[in-house]
Write a protein that holds these residues in place. Structure first.
Motif, short mmCIF file in Angstrom:
data_model
loop_
_atom_site.label_atom_id
_atom_site.label_comp_id
_atom_site.label_asym_id
_atom_site.label_seq_id
_atom_site.Cartn_x
_atom_site.Cartn_y
_atom_site.Cartn_z
N GLY A 121 0.81 -1.22 0.00
CA GLY A 121 0.00 0.00 0.00
C GLY A 121 0.84 1.26 0.00
N PHE A 122 1.89 1.29 0.81
CA PHE A 122 2.74 2.47 0.86
C PHE A 122 3.57 2.61 -0.42
CE2 PHE A 122 2.46 1.75 5.64
CZ PHE A 122 1.46 2.70 5.78
N LEU A 123 3.97 1.50 -1.03
CA LEU A 123 4.66 1.57 -2.32
C LEU A 123 3.73 2.15 -3.39
CD1 LEU A 123 6.65 -1.80 -2.44
CD2 LEU A 123 7.61 0.51 -2.43
N PHE A 124 2.47 1.71 -3.36
CA PHE A 124 1.51 2.21 -4.35
C PHE A 124 1.28 3.71 -4.17
CE2 PHE A 124 -2.94 3.27 -5.35
CZ PHE A 124 -2.93 3.02 -6.71
N GLU A 125 1.21 4.16 -2.92
CA GLU A 125 0.99 5.58 -2.65
C GLU A 125 2.29 6.38 -2.72
OE1 GLU A 125 -1.02 5.84 1.07
OE2 GLU A 125 -2.91 5.03 0.29
N ALA A 126 3.42 5.67 -2.93
CA ALA A 126 4.74 6.31 -3.08
C ALA A 126 5.04 7.22 -1.89
CB ALA A 126 4.82 7.09 -4.39
N ARG A 127 4.90 6.69 -0.69
CA ARG A 127 5.17 7.48 0.51
C ARG A 127 5.63 6.57 1.63
NH1 ARG A 127 1.31 7.22 4.59
NH2 ARG A 127 -0.67 6.20 4.05
N TRP A 128 6.30 7.17 2.63
CA TRP A 128 6.64 6.47 3.85
C TRP A 128 5.45 6.53 4.80
CZ3 TRP A 128 10.82 3.53 4.48
CH2 TRP A 128 11.92 3.74 3.64
N PRO A 129 5.32 5.54 5.69
CA PRO A 129 4.25 5.61 6.68
C PRO A 129 4.39 6.86 7.54
CG PRO A 129 5.26 3.43 6.66
CD PRO A 129 6.11 4.31 5.81
N GLN A 130 3.27 7.42 7.93
CA GLN A 130 3.28 8.53 8.85
C GLN A 130 3.57 8.02 10.27
OE1 GLN A 130 -0.52 10.39 8.37
NE2 GLN A 130 -0.14 10.99 6.24
N ALA A 131 3.86 8.95 11.17
CA ALA A 131 4.26 8.56 12.53
C ALA A 131 3.21 7.68 13.20
CB ALA A 131 4.49 9.82 13.37
N ALA A 132 1.93 8.06 13.08
CA ALA A 132 0.86 7.27 13.70
C ALA A 132 0.78 5.87 13.10
CB ALA A 132 -0.48 7.99 13.55
N GLU A 133 1.03 5.78 11.79
CA GLU A 133 0.99 4.47 11.12
C GLU A 133 2.15 3.59 11.57
OE1 GLU A 133 -1.23 5.99 7.02
OE2 GLU A 133 0.96 5.98 7.17
N TRP A 134 3.34 4.20 11.72
CA TRP A 134 4.49 3.44 12.25
C TRP A 134 4.17 2.92 13.64
CZ3 TRP A 134 8.30 1.32 9.87
CH2 TRP A 134 8.90 1.91 8.76
N ILE A 135 3.72 3.83 14.51
CA ILE A 135 3.46 3.47 15.90
C ILE A 135 2.39 2.39 15.99
CG2 ILE A 135 2.59 4.31 18.13
CD1 ILE A 135 3.85 7.03 17.38
N GLY A 136 1.29 2.59 15.25
CA GLY A 136 0.20 1.63 15.29
C GLY A 136 0.62 0.25 14.78
N ALA A 137 1.37 0.22 13.68
CA ALA A 137 1.80 -1.07 13.13
C ALA A 137 2.75 -1.79 14.08
CB ALA A 137 2.47 -0.84 11.77
#
Length: 319
Positions: A267-283
């Motif tokens: 999903g992040f490759l498709f959106e061409a972005r790094w996870p946001q801080a909340a996404e990192w923490i949650g994952a």
């Protein structure tokens, strides 16, 4: 055991494509991709059955009905639910919701068998709940008032997919561990036919037209339909059948954590972005929680199995 684990990881890598395929095939709809994907899954299964090696001879009527139902209701229902969740809620929410499946299966097993004290299970559950909540809240906040309804519907769709996955996992494992368990290739083919039959009910909802078929987006759609029908369905199902037959359900279910990782990465490759801080923490919170739950359930089972193994080794004539 090693073959089962590798087969389970391969399944997760292929099933993780489910979290991006519906967005890549735009402007074709979820219904279009569902019908095409599972139509190809069923067609491949039928073509393979022309060869005697792939022909499911000797299956009881009961197994045929279970296999067709798992393919139709399980696969089609799950994919539709996840596809809508991805379109409505984005890349991060659906994989994390689906990723709670190993712990939910463990909870079902613990409710049935009382393997570990509920108090010991509380910390992992708190971590998992916190991880999923942080990501959901961050996505809802970022969506703004006008987009929150869409995100909430996406969360509900992902939850529906999770429920379907749990039922499918329990039923499939029960079949593969039964005394009359079918051959993995045969069982895959039966589910493929069931998925194709189930997808045909969605034909009235598709948006195929002469203009769409002749459009510039058609090669991309056909390519992804083939990838999802052959790799994401037939090969992935066969790998999961192998994993289900070689591994205990508790261990096989834990491998679904890898689907979360693959789904997020795609999903992040498709959106061409790094996870946001909340996404990192949650994952991270969710993965740590799942790992803690896995360790918690594995220890009592290993200790319980040890005396039984010693007893079996002392009485080889009974095995």
């Amino acid at each position: 055991m090693l073959i089962g684990i590798l087969a389970g990881l391969a399944t997760c890598a292929l099933w993780g494509l489910t979290f991006i395929a519906p967005r890549i095939v735009d402007p074709f709809s979820t219904w279009d991709l569902t019908v095409a994907r599972y139509g190809i899954f069923g067609l491949v299964s039928v073509l393979l059955m022309l060869h005697p090696r792939f022909r499911p001879r000797g299956l009881s009527v009961r197994l045929w009905l279970i296999g067709l139902l798992l393919g139709g209701a399980g696969y089609v229902g799950y994919f539709v639910a996840v596809a809508f969740a991805v379109r409505l809620a984005g890349a991060a929410v659906p994989p994390l919701v689906i990723g709670t499946m190993p712990v939910l299966l463990a909870l079902i097993a613990n409710w049935r068998d009382r393997s570990v004290p509920w108090r010991a299970l509380a910390p992992p559950l708190v971590l998992i709940t916190a991880g999923v909540a942080i990501v959901n809240l961050s996505v809802i906040e970022a969506a703004g008032p006008e987009g929150r309804g869409s995100v909430l519907l996406g969360v509900l769709a992902a939850t529906a997919g999770l429920a379907i996955w749990i039922v499918y996992g329990l039923a499939n494992a029960a079949v593969m561990h039964a005394p009359d368990a079918p051959d993995g290739v045969h069982w895959t083919g039966v589910q493929g036919i069931g998925a194709a039959i189930g997808s045909m009910a969605l034909l009235p909802l598709t948006s195929f037209s002469a203009q769409a078929v002749a459009g510039a987006e058609m090669p991309n759609f056909l390519g992804w339909a083939l990838v999802m029908g052959i790799a994401g369905s037939w090969i992935a199902t066969f790998c999961w059948v192998v994993a289900s037959g070689r591994l205990p359900l508790a261990l096989a279910a834990q491998l679904i954590v890898a689907e979360t990782v693959f789904g997020l990465a795609y999903g992040f490759l498709f959106e061409a972005r790094w996870p946001q801080a909340a996404e990192w923490i949650g994952a991270v919170l969710q993965l740590v929680g799942v790992a803690a739950a896995v360790a918690l359930f594995s220890t009592p089972q290993a200790e319980k199995a040890e005396p039984e193994n010693e007893k079996a080794g002392a009485n080889p004539g009974l095995s």
